[in-house]
Design an enzyme around this catalytic site. Structure first.
Site, PDB file in Angstrom:
ATOM      1  N   GLU A  60      -5.977  -6.028  -8.702  1.00 17.80           N
ATOM      2  CA  GLU A  60      -5.550  -5.710 -10.062  1.00 17.80           C
ATOM      3  C   GLU A  60      -5.761  -6.862 -11.035  1.00 17.80           C
ATOM      4  O   GLU A  60      -5.445  -6.736 -12.223  1.00 17.80           O
ATOM      5  CB  GLU A  60      -4.090  -5.260 -10.037  1.00 17.80           C
ATOM      6  CG  GLU A  60      -3.918  -3.937  -9.298  1.00 17.80           C
ATOM      7  CD  GLU A  60      -2.527  -3.762  -8.722  1.00 17.80           C
ATOM      8  OE1 GLU A  60      -1.623  -4.534  -9.100  1.00 17.80           O
ATOM      9  OE2 GLU A  60      -2.346  -2.857  -7.888  1.00 17.80           O
ATOM     10  N   LYS A  89      -6.174 -11.127  -6.725  1.00 15.54           N
ATOM     11  CA  LYS A  89      -4.751 -10.926  -6.445  1.00 15.54           C
ATOM     12  C   LYS A  89      -4.512 -10.582  -4.982  1.00 15.54           C
ATOM     13  O   LYS A  89      -3.604 -11.096  -4.337  1.00 15.54           O
ATOM     14  CB  LYS A  89      -4.201  -9.816  -7.337  1.00 15.54           C
ATOM     15  CG  LYS A  89      -2.724  -9.505  -7.102  1.00 15.54           C
ATOM     16  CD  LYS A  89      -2.245  -8.363  -7.980  1.00 15.54           C
ATOM     17  CE  LYS A  89      -0.771  -8.070  -7.738  1.00 15.54           C
ATOM     18  NZ  LYS A  89      -0.279  -6.928  -8.537  1.00 15.54           N
ATOM     19  N   GLN A  90      -5.331  -9.668  -4.467  1.00 16.34           N
ATOM     20  CA  GLN A  90      -5.152  -9.194  -3.091  1.00 16.34           C
ATOM     21  C   GLN A  90      -6.499  -8.781  -2.532  1.00 16.34           C
ATOM     22  O   GLN A  90      -7.437  -8.512  -3.274  1.00 16.34           O
ATOM     23  CB  GLN A  90      -4.198  -8.003  -3.065  1.00 16.34           C
ATOM     24  CG  GLN A  90      -4.736  -6.772  -3.776  1.00 16.34           C
ATOM     25  CD  GLN A  90      -3.655  -5.788  -4.142  1.00 16.34           C
ATOM     26  OE1 GLN A  90      -2.807  -6.070  -4.974  1.00 16.34           O
ATOM     27  NE2 GLN A  90      -3.682  -4.624  -3.522  1.00 16.34           N
ATOM     28  N   TRP A 148      -0.684   4.074  -3.582  1.00 17.56           N
ATOM     29  CA  TRP A 148      -1.716   4.224  -2.559  1.00 17.56           C
ATOM     30  C   TRP A 148      -1.321   3.504  -1.268  1.00 17.56           C
ATOM     31  O   TRP A 148      -1.919   3.740  -0.214  1.00 17.56           O
ATOM     32  CB  TRP A 148      -3.051   3.688  -3.066  1.00 17.56           C
ATOM     33  CG  TRP A 148      -3.126   2.185  -3.186  1.00 17.56           C
ATOM     34  CD1 TRP A 148      -2.455   1.386  -4.065  1.00 17.56           C
ATOM     35  CD2 TRP A 148      -3.942   1.308  -2.406  1.00 17.56           C
ATOM     36  NE1 TRP A 148      -2.795   0.064  -3.882  1.00 17.56           N
ATOM     37  CE2 TRP A 148      -3.711  -0.014  -2.878  1.00 17.56           C
ATOM     38  CE3 TRP A 148      -4.858   1.498  -1.367  1.00 17.56           C
ATOM     39  CZ2 TRP A 148      -4.352  -1.123  -2.334  1.00 17.56           C
ATOM     40  CZ3 TRP A 148      -5.505   0.390  -0.827  1.00 17.56           C
ATOM     41  CH2 TRP A 148      -5.248  -0.910  -1.312  1.00 17.56           C
ATOM     42  N   ASP A 149      -0.295   2.652  -1.348  1.00 17.43           N
ATOM     43  CA  ASP A 149       0.187   1.944  -0.164  1.00 17.43           C
ATOM     44  C   ASP A 149       0.448   2.910   0.996  1.00 17.43           C
ATOM     45  O   ASP A 149       0.201   2.581   2.161  1.00 17.43           O
ATOM     46  CB  ASP A 149       1.528   1.240  -0.446  1.00 17.43           C
ATOM     47  CG  ASP A 149       1.525   0.369  -1.677  1.00 17.43           C
ATOM     48  OD1 ASP A 149       0.603   0.512  -2.496  1.00 17.43           O
ATOM     49  OD2 ASP A 149       2.449  -0.430  -1.821  1.00 17.43           O
TER      50      ASP A 149
END
Length: 789
Positions: free
Chosen positions: A488, A591-592, A361-362
Site C-alpha cells: 500500500e 510496506k509489506q 483480503w487477509d
C-alpha cells in the site's frame, strides 16, 4: 531463549502467572474465546478493571457515516462497525460488604490459563478483602465449538480461614461504556448506546434481553440461566430491566464449604427474523446447554478439539517458545472460523473491534489456506459467505463502470466500507485472492458440488472484472494499469506483477471451471468466445522485468524510482504515521511483501535464479509496516536458501501477538499473521506447494530446529510430514487402504497407510549472500538473548 516473564513457555497452553495492570488490553485479546459466531474478550469475570469490554456476534454491526473532507463519485457513504453487544461475562462478587476488585485488598495469587486442547479459560485467585476476609475464587469460561449459540462460565468461591457471607451477582448488561473510538462526533453519536431496547423477560428457565440497532436494524437477543450448587443454605432472586438483568445468589459459608454457580449464556441475532423467533432461538439454545450441563459441554469441547488437533497440529522440536506460539496461532485461527457458518472471518476474528471488525483480503490470503488444509468445511463456509455478497459486489462494479464483481476492500456484510481510494477500491487484487481461495479449496477437496453451487459463479464474475480492467496494447500484451497491489506504499501503479499474475490465474481458473461445468456456465451467460478471451488475456499478461538489474519491478517503473532515505527515518515506523503518502508512492520503499508474495503464490512464473535475485533486491526495501509481511518473507527466505533468516521471520509472525510486536494487540489479534505463522513453517520449512493439482514438498530445516512435523488434509486423507535435519518421512493415517500421490523435491511418490516413504534431504545452499534489511527493520532473532516481554 526469550524470558517471557509472567507468561511461561508451555507447549499446550498460554498461562499468566500474575495480573499486569499495564497490559490489560493485550491480555484481553490473548485470552479471548470465540467459535466464529460468539466472541468474548478475556475481561475479568467481575468486569473491572478493563481496557476494552468486548462481547461480539459475528457480522452484528451498526452503520455509521464515513467522513470526507471532500466527497467524490463512487465513495462509499456509510461504514459498518462491529457492535459490543450485551455482556454476559459479568459475575460480580461481594465478600461480606467488600466488592471483589483486584485493585483493593491484597491479591496473593492471580493466575489465568488458556488450554488449547480443552478450549477452556481458567482463572485461579487468592484474595484478601479490605475487611481481612481471605477467599479463593476459581472460574472456568468457554464458548462452545459444538453448540454454536452457547457460552458458559463455572464460578466457585470459598472462604479460607474465616466464615464469610458471599453475594454473587450474575448479570447481562447492554450498552457498556466504551473507550473513545473516533474524534468524529457523528461516529461517536452512532456508537454511543448503539443497542435500543426491544423487550426483556425473566422467568424460572432464564432471562432474555432483546435489542435492536438503530440504523442497520439488526435484532439480537442475549439470555442467561444458572445452576447453583452448595451444601449451605442460599437464597436466589432475579431483577430484569431494559438494559440489564441480574441474578443474585446469597450464601453464608464456613471454611471448607464452597459455592458453585454455573452460568449458561445464549446469543442470537438476525436482520430478517422476528422478535419472537429470536427469543425462541436463544431459549432453545439455553435449554440445550442446560441439558448438556457443564460437564457435557466441556466433554464435547475436548472431543471437538481432539479431532482438530489430530489433523492440524504442528510439532516443533528445538524451540519451545515457537512450539507454544504456533499452537496458540492455530487455536485462534480455529476459533475465528470454526462456526462462522457463512459469515465473514474478520481480520481480528472476534477478539477485538480493531479495523471496526472488518474483513479484508487477509481472510482468503492467509487464514483460509490454514483452514483449507486443516478444517476444510470452515473454509467452504467462508467462501459461501463471499458468494452471498456477490450481488453487492456486482452492483459495486457497475457503479465503478465495470462488468463482473468488484468485491469490497473492507466490509462486514458485503458493502464497501473503505473510503480511501488508493488502498481501497484500487486494490482489485482481492477479487483474484478470492478466486484463488476457491480453487485452493476445490483442489484440496475435489468438492464438485461446491464448485457447481458457488465456486463457478465467483470465478466467472471475478474474471469479468479483470477483462473490464485490463486491455491489450498494440503488441498484444495484456495490461492492468492503475491498481494497488499488496504494497500500500505503492498505490495506483501500472502492471503490478502480483496483481497481473493473480488476475491471469483467475482468468485461467474461470475458463477451466466453465469448461468443466458447461451447462452451469451457460446459465451465467458464458460462451466459448468469452472463455477464449479469458485464456488469451491470461496468456498475454504483461510481467515487467528490469534486465539491467536482473529483477522484476514490483510494478512498471518501480526500480527507476529514487530509493527511500531509510537512514533518515530509522526508528520512525510505521512510515505512514511519519511521512506523507505522496512521498511513499514515488520512492522505492515497500510496506509489506508484494513482489515476494507473487514469487510465493505464483512460483511457476519465476525461475529459481529470479526468485533469489528478487528476494535479495526487495529485502533491502521492505519495512514490514504490515503484519502480513513476515510470514511471506519467511516462506521465500526458506525457498531461496536463507534458512536462518526464514527462522527469524517465522518467529516474528508467530509471536506477533504474544509479544505485542506491533503494539496494537489490545485492539484484537492479527489473524492473518497467526495464519501466516502456519504457512511460514509448513510452506517455508516444509516446502508445501501445489503443483499440477497435487501436493509438492521440498523440506529443509534451519539450524536450531531439531525437527518439524505437521499434518495436511487432502481429498479426505491425512498426510503426516515428519522432518528432521537429514530426512523426511511421509505417512497417511486414514484406514488401511488410504493412499496419496505427492512430489518430493520433484520426485513423484505414492504414500500408503501400509508403506510410508522416507527421503534424505539435500542441503540447501543460497545462490546469493544473506541480504540486509532497512536499518532498524531486521527481524528479531529466533534464537535471541533473554529479554523481558
Amino acid at each position: 531463549m526469550i524470558d517471557r516473564g509472567h507468561h511461561p513457555i508451555e507447549p499446550w497452553r498460554l498461562r499468566e502467572t500474575r495480573l499486569a495492570m499495564d497490559k490489560l488490553a493485550q491480555a484481553e485479546s490473548l485470552f479471548a474465546l470465540s467459535n466464529g459466531h460468539i466472541g468474548l474478550r478475556g475481561n475479568l469475570d467481575e468486569g473491572e478493571p478493563y481496557a476494552i469490554p468486548g462481547t461480539y456476534l459475528n457480522s452484528f454491526y451498526e452503520q455509521r457515516p464515513l467522513p470526507y473532507a471532500e466527497a467524490g463519485y463512487g465513495y462509499p457513504e456509510s461504514g459498518q462497525t462491529l457492535v459490543d453487544v450485551t455482556n454476559g461475562k459479568l459475575i460480580r462478587l461481594l465478600v461480606d460488604d467488600s466488592p471483589f476488585d483486584v485493585r483493593y485488598g491484597y491479591l496473593s495469587k492471580h493466575e489465568r490459563s488458556l488450554d488449547f486442547r480443552t478450549g477452556i479459560l481458567e482463572r485461579d485467585v487468592d484474595w484478601t478483602s479490605p475487611g481481612g476476609k481471605r477467599v479463593k475464587v476459581r472460574s472456568r469460561r468457554m464458548v462452545s465449538l459444538t453448540q454454536r449459540a452457547v457460552a458458559a462460565i463455572e464460578y466457585v468461591v470459598e472462604p479460607v480461614d474465616q466464615p464469610a457471607r458471599f453475594v454473587i451477582q450474575s448479570e447481562l448488561v447492554a450498552n457498556e461504556a466504551q473507550p473513545k473510538l473516533s474524534d468524529d462526533p457523528r461516529v461517536a453519536a452512532v456508537l454511543d448506546n448503539p443497542l435500543k431496547p426491544v423487550s426483556h423477560d425473566g422467568g424460572e428457565h432464564g432471562t432474555v434481553l432483546i435489542h435492536r440497532t438503530t440504523r442497520s436494524q439488526q435484532l439480537m437477543a442475549a439470555a442467561m440461566s444458572h445452576e447453583v450448587e452448595t451444601s449451605a443454605r442460599y437464597a436466589m432472586d432475579q431483577d430484569v430491566r431494559e438494559d440489564w438483568a441480574r441474578t443474585t445468589v446469597i450464601c453464608q459459608l464456613q471454611p471448607g464449604e464452597s459455592l458453585r454457580v454455573v452460568k449458561y449464556l445464549a446469543y442470537g441475532w438476525s436482520s430478517l427474523r422476528s422478535e419472537t423467533a429470536i427469543r425462541d432461538q436463544v431459549a432453545a439454545a439455553l435449554a440445550s446447554a442446560r441439558f448438556s450441563g457443564w460437564d457435557g459441554l466441556t466433554k464435547q469441547q475436548a472431543e471437538f478439539l481432539d479431532d482438530f488437533w489430530d489433523g492440524a497440529d504442528v510439532e516443533v522440536q528445538g524451540h519451545p517458545e515457537l512450539q507454544q506460539a504456533v499452537r496458540f496461532a492455530l487455536f485462534h485461527v480455529l476459533q475465528a472460523g470454526a462456526r462462522a457458518e457463512r459469515r465473514a472471518i474478520p481480520s481480528k476474528g472476534l477478539t477485538g473491534a480493531g479495523y471496526d471488525g472488518h474483513t479484508f483480503w487477509d481472510t482468503e490470503g492467509f487464514v483460509l489456506p490454514v483452514l483449507t488444509y486443516t478444517m476444510p468445511d470452515a473454509a467452504a463456509d467462508a467462501l459461501r459467505w463471499r458468494h452471498s455478497t456477490l450481488r453487492m459486489a456486482k452492483q459495486r462494479a457497475e457503479e465503478l463502470g465495470f462488468q463482473g464483481a468488484a468485491f469490497p476492500w473492507r466490509t462486514i456484510r458485503g458493502q464497501e466500507c473503505s473510503g480511501y481510494w488508493p488502498a481501497g477500491t484500487a486494490a482489485f487484487h482481492i477479487n483474484a485472492d478470492i478466486a484463488e481461495a476457491v480453487m485452493r479449496y476445490y483442489r484440496a477437496t475435489g468438492d464438485d458440488d461446491f464448485l457447481d453451487e458457488v465456486g463457478l459463479e465467483l470465478l466467472v464474475e471475478t474474471a469479468r472484472l479483470w477483462m473490464s480492467l485490463g486491455h491489450h496494447d498494440r503488441e498484444g500484451r495484456w495490461h492492468l494499469p492503475g491498481v494497488t497491489g499488496p504494497d500500500e506504499y505503492s498505490a495506483v501503479a501500472d502492471d503490478n506483477v502480483f496483481t497481473n499474475l493473480m488476475a491471469a490465474r483467475n482468468l485461467r481458473s474461470a475458463a477451466e471451471a466453465a469448461a468443466k461445468f458447461p451447462v452451469k456456465a451457460r446459465e451465467f451467460g458464458v460462451d466459448s468466445e468469452e472463455e477464449a478471451r479469458w485464456r488469451d488475456a491470461a496468456a498475454a499478461v504483461y510481467v515487467p522485468y528490469d534486465a539491467d538489474l536482473g529483477v522484476h519491478p514490483q510494478s512498471e517503473g518501480f526500480t527507476g524510482y529514487a530509493v527511500w532515505d531509510f537512514d533518515a527515518y530509522k526508528g520512525r515506523y510505521p512510515l505512514m504515521l511519519h511521512a506523507p503518502y505522496f512521498q511513499l508512492y514515488r520512492t522505492q520503499v515497500v510496506k509489506q511483501a508484494d513482489l515476494m508474495l507473487a514469487t510465493y503464490w505464483c512460483g511457476d512464473a519465476f525461475t529459481a535464479e529470479e526468485k533469489a535475485r528478487n528476494f535479495d533486491y526487495y529485502e533491502r526495501l521492505t519495512v514490514r509496516d504490515s503484519s502480513l509481511s513476515a510470514c511471506v518473507q519467511a516462506v521465500m527466505a526458506a525457498e531461496v536458501g536463507h534458512l536462518d533468516l526464514a527462522y527469524d521471520y517465522a518467529y516474528e509472525a508467530a509471536l506477533i501477538d504474544m509479544r505485542n510486536l506491533h503494539h496494537n494487540t489490545g485492539d484484537g489479534l492479527h489473524m492473518a499473521s497467526l495464519g501466516g505463522a502456519w504457512s511460514a513453517l509448513v510452506a517455508g520449512f516444509g516446502g508445501l506447494r501445489e503443483h499440477n493439482g497435487g501436493l509438492s514438498f521440498d523440506p529443509a530445516l534451519p539450524i536450531g530446529l531439531a525437527g518439524l512435523s505437521f499434518t495436511i488434509r487432502w481429498r479426505g486423507v491425512r498426510l503426516k510430514v515428519e522432518i528432521d535435519p537429514v530426512a523426511v518421512k511421509y505417512s497417511v493415517h486414514d484406514g488401511p487402504d488410504a493412499s496419496m500421490r505427492i512430489r518430493h523435491a520433484g520426485e513423484e511418490l505414492t504414500v500408503t497407510a501400509k508403506q510410508p516413504v522416507v527421503r534424505t534431504l539435500e542441503k540447501r545452499r543460497p545462490l546469493l549472500p544473506r541480504p540486509p534489511q532497512p536499518p532498524g527493520r531486521e527481524p528479531r532473532p529466533a534464537l535471541g538473548v533473554s529479554e523481558d516481554s
